[in-house]
Design a protein around this motif. Structure first.
Motif, PDB file in Angstrom:
ATOM      1  N   ALA A  21      71.042  57.521  71.176  1.00  0.00           N
ATOM      2  CA  ALA A  21      70.333  58.780  70.928  1.00  0.00           C
ATOM      3  C   ALA A  21      68.825  58.565  71.035  1.00  0.00           C
ATOM      4  CB  ALA A  21      70.699  59.329  69.557  1.00  0.00           C
ATOM      5  N   LEU A  22      68.335  57.486  70.445  1.00  0.00           N
ATOM      6  CA  LEU A  22      66.909  57.179  70.542  1.00  0.00           C
ATOM      7  C   LEU A  22      66.520  56.871  71.979  1.00  0.00           C
ATOM      8  CD1 LEU A  22      64.227  56.792  69.084  1.00  0.00           C
ATOM      9  CD2 LEU A  22      64.869  54.413  68.705  1.00  0.00           C
ATOM     10  N   LEU A  23      67.379  56.182  72.692  1.00  0.00           N
ATOM     11  CA  LEU A  23      67.110  55.877  74.099  1.00  0.00           C
ATOM     12  C   LEU A  23      67.013  57.162  74.922  1.00  0.00           C
ATOM     13  CD1 LEU A  23      66.773  53.680  76.246  1.00  0.00           C
ATOM     14  CD2 LEU A  23      69.252  53.717  76.537  1.00  0.00           C
ATOM     15  N   MET A  24      67.877  58.140  74.628  1.00  0.00           N
ATOM     16  CA  MET A  24      67.797  59.429  75.325  1.00  0.00           C
ATOM     17  C   MET A  24      66.462  60.107  75.066  1.00  0.00           C
ATOM     18  SD  MET A  24      71.634  61.086  74.919  1.00  0.00           S
ATOM     19  CE  MET A  24      70.917  62.549  74.302  1.00  0.00           C
ATOM     20  N   ALA A  25      66.000  60.055  73.822  1.00  0.00           N
ATOM     21  CA  ALA A  25      64.716  60.685  73.492  1.00  0.00           C
ATOM     22  C   ALA A  25      63.559  59.952  74.168  1.00  0.00           C
ATOM     23  CB  ALA A  25      64.515  60.695  71.984  1.00  0.00           C
ATOM     24  N   MET A  26      63.653  58.642  74.242  1.00  0.00           N
ATOM     25  CA  MET A  26      62.580  57.860  74.859  1.00  0.00           C
ATOM     26  C   MET A  26      62.489  58.121  76.365  1.00  0.00           C
ATOM     27  SD  MET A  26      63.147  54.354  72.703  1.00  0.00           S
ATOM     28  CE  MET A  26      61.877  53.391  73.486  1.00  0.00           C
ATOM     29  N   MET A  27      63.620  58.453  76.995  1.00  0.00           N
ATOM     30  CA  MET A  27      63.628  58.707  78.436  1.00  0.00           C
ATOM     31  C   MET A  27      63.310  60.159  78.773  1.00  0.00           C
ATOM     32  SD  MET A  27      66.825  56.348  79.788  1.00  0.00           S
ATOM     33  CE  MET A  27      67.879  57.738  79.765  1.00  0.00           C
ATOM     34  N   SER A  28      63.063  60.975  77.768  1.00  0.00           N
ATOM     35  CA  SER A  28      62.802  62.393  77.967  1.00  0.00           C
ATOM     36  C   SER A  28      61.571  62.602  78.844  1.00  0.00           C
ATOM     37  CB  SER A  28      62.594  63.068  76.615  1.00  0.00           C
ATOM     38  OG  SER A  28      62.233  64.395  76.787  1.00  0.00           O
ATOM     39  N   THR A  29      61.621  63.656  79.632  1.00  0.00           N
ATOM     40  CA  THR A  29      60.504  63.947  80.546  1.00  0.00           C
ATOM     41  C   THR A  29      59.847  65.289  80.224  1.00  0.00           C
ATOM     42  OG1 THR A  29      62.046  64.929  82.125  1.00  0.00           O
ATOM     43  CG2 THR A  29      61.513  62.601  82.428  1.00  0.00           C
ATOM     44  N   VAL A  30      59.763  65.626  78.944  1.00  0.00           N
ATOM     45  CA  VAL A  30      59.101  66.878  78.575  1.00  0.00           C
ATOM     46  C   VAL A  30      57.610  66.760  78.872  1.00  0.00           C
ATOM     47  CG1 VAL A  30      60.806  67.514  76.849  1.00  0.00           C
ATOM     48  CG2 VAL A  30      58.868  66.133  76.176  1.00  0.00           C
ATOM     49  N   ARG A  31      56.973  67.877  79.077  1.00  0.00           N
ATOM     50  CA  ARG A  31      55.557  67.855  79.456  1.00  0.00           C
ATOM     51  C   ARG A  31      54.631  67.783  78.256  1.00  0.00           C
ATOM     52  NH1 ARG A  31      55.239  71.520  84.833  1.00  0.00           N
ATOM     53  NH2 ARG A  31      57.181  70.756  85.672  1.00  0.00           N
ATOM     54  N   SER A  32      55.077  68.288  77.131  1.00  0.00           N
ATOM     55  CA  SER A  32      54.236  68.324  75.947  1.00  0.00           C
ATOM     56  C   SER A  32      54.362  67.012  75.164  1.00  0.00           C
ATOM     57  CB  SER A  32      54.656  69.492  75.050  1.00  0.00           C
ATOM     58  OG  SER A  32      54.063  69.378  73.786  1.00  0.00           O
ATOM     59  N   GLU A  33      53.226  66.441  74.838  1.00  0.00           N
ATOM     60  CA  GLU A  33      53.210  65.207  74.044  1.00  0.00           C
ATOM     61  C   GLU A  33      53.762  65.455  72.644  1.00  0.00           C
ATOM     62  OE1 GLU A  33      52.637  61.172  73.481  1.00  0.00           O
ATOM     63  OE2 GLU A  33      52.349  62.298  75.340  1.00  0.00           O
ATOM     64  N   THR A  34      53.468  66.624  72.102  1.00  0.00           N
ATOM     65  CA  THR A  34      53.971  66.970  70.768  1.00  0.00           C
ATOM     66  C   THR A  34      55.493  67.066  70.768  1.00  0.00           C
ATOM     67  OG1 THR A  34      51.938  68.208  70.342  1.00  0.00           O
ATOM     68  CG2 THR A  34      53.820  68.647  68.904  1.00  0.00           C
ATOM     69  N   THR A  35      56.053  67.726  71.757  1.00  0.00           N
ATOM     70  CA  THR A  35      57.515  67.848  71.856  1.00  0.00           C
ATOM     71  C   THR A  35      58.151  66.478  72.008  1.00  0.00           C
ATOM     72  OG1 THR A  35      57.260  70.006  72.906  1.00  0.00           O
ATOM     73  CG2 THR A  35      59.391  68.921  73.142  1.00  0.00           C
ATOM     74  N   TYR A  36      57.551  65.620  72.793  1.00  0.00           N
ATOM     75  CA  TYR A  36      58.067  64.267  72.989  1.00  0.00           C
ATOM     76  C   TYR A  36      58.090  63.510  71.666  1.00  0.00           C
ATOM     77  CZ  TYR A  36      58.528  59.523  74.795  1.00  0.00           C
ATOM     78  OH  TYR A  36      58.956  58.243  75.040  1.00  0.00           O
ATOM     79  N   PHE A  43      65.384  62.098  66.891  1.00  0.00           N
ATOM     80  CA  PHE A  43      66.446  61.222  67.379  1.00  0.00           C
ATOM     81  C   PHE A  43      66.368  59.849  66.730  1.00  0.00           C
ATOM     82  CE2 PHE A  43      66.765  64.584  70.351  1.00  0.00           C
ATOM     83  CZ  PHE A  43      68.027  64.519  70.916  1.00  0.00           C
ATOM     84  N   GLY A  44      65.168  59.421  66.356  1.00  0.00           N
ATOM     85  CA  GLY A  44      65.034  58.160  65.622  1.00  0.00           C
ATOM     86  C   GLY A  44      65.691  58.247  64.254  1.00  0.00           C
ATOM     87  N   CYS A  45      65.491  59.369  63.564  1.00  0.00           N
ATOM     88  CA  CYS A  45      66.153  59.574  62.262  1.00  0.00           C
ATOM     89  C   CYS A  45      67.660  59.614  62.433  1.00  0.00           C
ATOM     90  CB  CYS A  45      65.659  60.863  61.620  1.00  0.00           C
ATOM     91  SG  CYS A  45      63.968  60.781  61.037  1.00  0.00           S
ATOM     92  N   TRP A  46      68.137  60.294  63.475  1.00  0.00           N
ATOM     93  CA  TRP A  46      69.574  60.361  63.729  1.00  0.00           C
ATOM     94  C   TRP A  46      70.118  58.953  63.994  1.00  0.00           C
ATOM     95  CZ3 TRP A  46      73.661  59.445  66.882  1.00  0.00           C
ATOM     96  CH2 TRP A  46      74.789  60.246  66.733  1.00  0.00           C
ATOM     97  N   THR A  47      69.373  58.155  64.739  1.00  0.00           N
ATOM     98  CA  THR A  47      69.810  56.800  65.048  1.00  0.00           C
ATOM     99  C   THR A  47      69.895  55.946  63.791  1.00  0.00           C
ATOM    100  OG1 THR A  47      68.895  56.907  67.274  1.00  0.00           O
ATOM    101  CG2 THR A  47      69.202  54.719  66.346  1.00  0.00           C
ATOM    102  N   VAL A  48      68.873  56.006  62.962  1.00  0.00           N
ATOM    103  CA  VAL A  48      68.868  55.221  61.719  1.00  0.00           C
ATOM    104  C   VAL A  48      70.022  55.647  60.820  1.00  0.00           C
ATOM    105  CG1 VAL A  48      67.564  54.763  59.604  1.00  0.00           C
ATOM    106  CG2 VAL A  48      66.423  54.665  61.820  1.00  0.00           C
ATOM    107  N   CYS A  49      70.225  56.951  60.692  1.00  0.00           N
ATOM    108  CA  CYS A  49      71.344  57.445  59.865  1.00  0.00           C
ATOM    109  C   CYS A  49      72.687  57.014  60.446  1.00  0.00           C
ATOM    110  CB  CYS A  49      71.294  58.963  59.754  1.00  0.00           C
ATOM    111  SG  CYS A  49      69.971  59.576  58.710  1.00  0.00           S
ATOM    112  N   GLY A  50      72.805  57.014  61.762  1.00  0.00           N
ATOM    113  CA  GLY A  50      74.048  56.573  62.399  1.00  0.00           C
ATOM    114  C   GLY A  50      74.326  55.108  62.157  1.00  0.00           C
ATOM    115  N   ILE A  51      73.301  54.281  62.234  1.00  0.00           N
ATOM    116  CA  ILE A  51      73.486  52.846  61.977  1.00  0.00           C
ATOM    117  C   ILE A  51      73.845  52.614  60.512  1.00  0.00           C
ATOM    118  CG2 ILE A  51      72.274  50.637  61.883  1.00  0.00           C
ATOM    119  CD1 ILE A  51      70.757  51.552  64.421  1.00  0.00           C
ATOM    120  N   ILE A  52      73.166  53.308  59.610  1.00  0.00           N
ATOM    121  CA  ILE A  52      73.477  53.171  58.179  1.00  0.00           C
ATOM    122  C   ILE A  52      74.902  53.642  57.905  1.00  0.00           C
ATOM    123  CG2 ILE A  52      72.907  54.076  55.889  1.00  0.00           C
ATOM    124  CD1 ILE A  52      69.951  54.025  56.801  1.00  0.00           C
TER     125      ILE A  52
END
Length: 125
Positions: A21-36, A43-52
């Motif tokens: 999930a974090l990898l998907m977010a990191m590969m995102s190609t959105v134009r806005s820096e804020t959205t990225y 997705f980082g929070c989702w990843t941490v919660c998934g690992i926990i």
């Protein structure tokens, strides 16, 4: 002490696949820096919660099953929401037919998460 292979397999799968999930977010190609950056945090929070949750599932914690169910509902919403929105937009406006196909496929991507969340909820009782 017997090994619960179902619990072990589920836990390992969550620990291994949650970082995708974090990898998907990191590969995102959105134009806005804020959205990225918002995507990275979410997705980082989702990843941490998934690992926990995966680690909790391995050791047999009851809360881990509930956390996995919640994460599956969130994943379903992430795919089904935009899929339905795009589907409605493509049916109302005169856009290319591939937009309808993409919207249906996006919605269908979330269906396995729905089934898994419902199965986890039955497991919790």
């Amino acid at each position: 002490m017997a090994i619960n292979w179902k619990r072990l397999g589920s836990g390992i799968a969550w620990v291994v696949f949650s970082p995708l999930a974090l990898l998907m977010a990191m590969m995102s190609t959105v134009r806005s820096e804020t959205t990225y950056r918002v995507q990275l945090v979410a997705f980082g929070c989702w990843t941490v919660c998934g690992i926990i949750a995966g680690m909790g599932r391995i050791v047999g914690a009851r809360w881990a099953v509930r956390l996995q169910a919640i994460l599956c509902w969130v994943a379903f919403a992430v795919f089904a929401g935009p899929g339905l929105t795009l589907m409605a937009y493509s049916l109302v406006s005169a856009v290319e037919s591939f937009v309808l196909v993409i919207s249906v496929l996006t919605f269908l991507t979330g269906i396995p998460f729905l089934f898994y969340a419902r199965r986890l909820q039955r497991e919790v009782g």
